[in-house]
Design a protein around this motif. Sequence first.
Motif, PDB file in Angstrom:
ATOM      1  N   MET A   1      61.089 -22.720  12.654  1.00 47.64           N
ATOM      2  CA  MET A   1      60.915 -21.510  11.845  1.00 47.64           C
ATOM      3  C   MET A   1      62.291 -21.036  11.386  1.00 47.64           C
ATOM      4  O   MET A   1      63.306 -21.354  12.017  1.00 47.64           O
TER       5      MET A   1
ATOM      6  N   TYR B   1      59.840 -19.450  -2.047  1.00 50.92           N
ATOM      7  CA  TYR B   1      58.775 -20.072  -1.274  1.00 50.92           C
ATOM      8  C   TYR B   1      57.843 -20.844  -2.191  1.00 50.92           C
ATOM      9  O   TYR B   1      57.026 -20.277  -2.892  1.00 50.92           O
TER      10      TYR B   1
ATOM     11  N   ARG C   1      51.245 -11.694  13.529  1.00 52.58           N
ATOM     12  CA  ARG C   1      52.441 -11.999  12.725  1.00 52.58           C
ATOM     13  C   ARG C   1      53.694 -12.167  13.567  1.00 52.58           C
ATOM     14  O   ARG C   1      54.740 -12.564  13.066  1.00 52.58           O
TER      15      ARG C   1
ATOM     16  N   LYS D   1      56.007 -13.967  15.825  1.00 57.80           N
ATOM     17  CA  LYS D   1      56.157 -15.406  16.092  1.00 57.80           C
ATOM     18  C   LYS D   1      57.285 -15.723  17.062  1.00 57.80           C
ATOM     19  O   LYS D   1      57.363 -16.848  17.558  1.00 57.80           O
TER      20      LYS D   1
ATOM     21  N   THR E   1      57.853 -24.462   6.208  1.00 60.40           N
ATOM     22  CA  THR E   1      58.454 -23.659   7.278  1.00 60.40           C
ATOM     23  C   THR E   1      58.034 -22.194   7.210  1.00 60.40           C
ATOM     24  O   THR E   1      58.064 -21.586   6.143  1.00 60.40           O
ATOM     25  N   THR E   2      57.657 -21.643   8.352  1.00 56.58           N
ATOM     26  CA  THR E   2      57.372 -20.210   8.446  1.00 56.58           C
ATOM     27  C   THR E   2      58.682 -19.437   8.436  1.00 56.58           C
ATOM     28  O   THR E   2      59.609 -19.771   9.172  1.00 56.58           O
TER      29      THR E   2
ATOM     30  N   LEU F   1      60.652 -15.916   9.129  1.00 54.11           N
ATOM     31  CA  LEU F   1      60.511 -14.706   9.942  1.00 54.11           C
ATOM     32  C   LEU F   1      61.477 -13.628   9.488  1.00 54.11           C
ATOM     33  O   LEU F   1      62.670 -13.888   9.292  1.00 54.11           O
TER      34      LEU F   1
ATOM     35  N   ARG G   1      52.497 -16.107   4.582  1.00 53.39           N
ATOM     36  CA  ARG G   1      53.261 -17.179   5.220  1.00 53.39           C
ATOM     37  C   ARG G   1      54.458 -16.620   5.981  1.00 53.39           C
ATOM     38  O   ARG G   1      55.251 -17.382   6.532  1.00 53.39           O
ATOM     39  N   LEU G   2      54.589 -15.311   6.010  1.00 48.62           N
ATOM     40  CA  LEU G   2      55.733 -14.689   6.676  1.00 48.62           C
ATOM     41  C   LEU G   2      55.352 -14.228   8.075  1.00 48.62           C
ATOM     42  O   LEU G   2      54.215 -13.844   8.320  1.00 48.62           O
ATOM     43  N   GLY G   3      56.311 -14.261   8.969  1.00 43.84           N
ATOM     44  CA  GLY G   3      56.128 -13.725  10.307  1.00 43.84           C
ATOM     45  C   GLY G   3      57.263 -12.779  10.639  1.00 43.84           C
ATOM     46  O   GLY G   3      58.118 -12.491   9.798  1.00 43.84           O
TER      47      GLY G   3
END
Length: 285
Positions: free
Chosen positions: A103, A131, A206, A208, A137-138, A140, A170-172
């Motif tokens: 990540m 993006y 959310r 991570k 890839t996540t 953060l 797709r965001l954390g």
Amino acid sequence: MLHIGCHLSCANGYLAMGKQAVEIGADTFQFFTRNPRGGSVKPFDREDADALVSFMQAHAFAPILAHAPYTLNAAAADPKVRDFAFRTMREDLERLAYIPGAMLNFHPGSHVKQGPEAGVRLIAGMLDEVYTPELPTTVLLETMAGKGSEVGRSFEELRAIMDASRAGDRLGVCLDTCHVHDGGYDIVNRLDEVLEEFDRIIGLERLKAIHLNDSKNPLGSRKDRHEKIGQGSIGLAAMERIINHEALRGLPFYLETPNELDGYAAEIRLLRGAYHGDEGAEEHV
Ligand code: FE
Ligand code: FE
Ligand code: ZN
């Protein structure tokens, strides 16, 4: 199993970090994708990345975390600074695509007199540009301490970035214990309430990753000076409650405490000894 690691130097490449992590009792690690205060980057070594991926599989690693440079400011007023943020993040994501499960964590940015709403808009816009669907890839957003004009001190601001971005789902979030504490969230005396608030505003699904740091400064100081585990204003008892909290079970924890490798090894040993999440899980069955 407590998934824990620390920040490592990438000076000797990817595989070297994996081996170093195992040596200090970690099953994950964090690293800077490039010079944290500049932005220069070594050429990408695909073979080394592949070697790390095999090594991580063989040693049952939890997801690793890449940290974008501090100089990346997606909320900057200067388009040249925003362009650097865009190019850096795009290039980092292209590289991280070769490390499944990794990540990318970044500091949302500083709005510098433009106001937080403008900051949120600029950050979300950068994420939309960066993006593309083929980048797995996540990303953060890190919770910030709120020093200067940092965006992302409050859970509401992080939520606003996610809502404003097309990449939102797709965001954390990476929760930094020193930052949220310095930002005014009382994780020492009111951990349950803070996590409930996080869940209500952002959603625990959310969350991570956790940056596990003690703080040199009091609650709400907005300072961001990390301290060794148990030696700051958060303290060991609160750290134990954090790593054992039901809502955080299974998440990877990354130490960013002021330590050399032996100090990190000692903290990892201490925290593994204080972890009883697995026993708790069995009791619930
Ligand atoms: Fe950070
Ligand atoms: Fe952090
Ligand atoms: Zn920090």
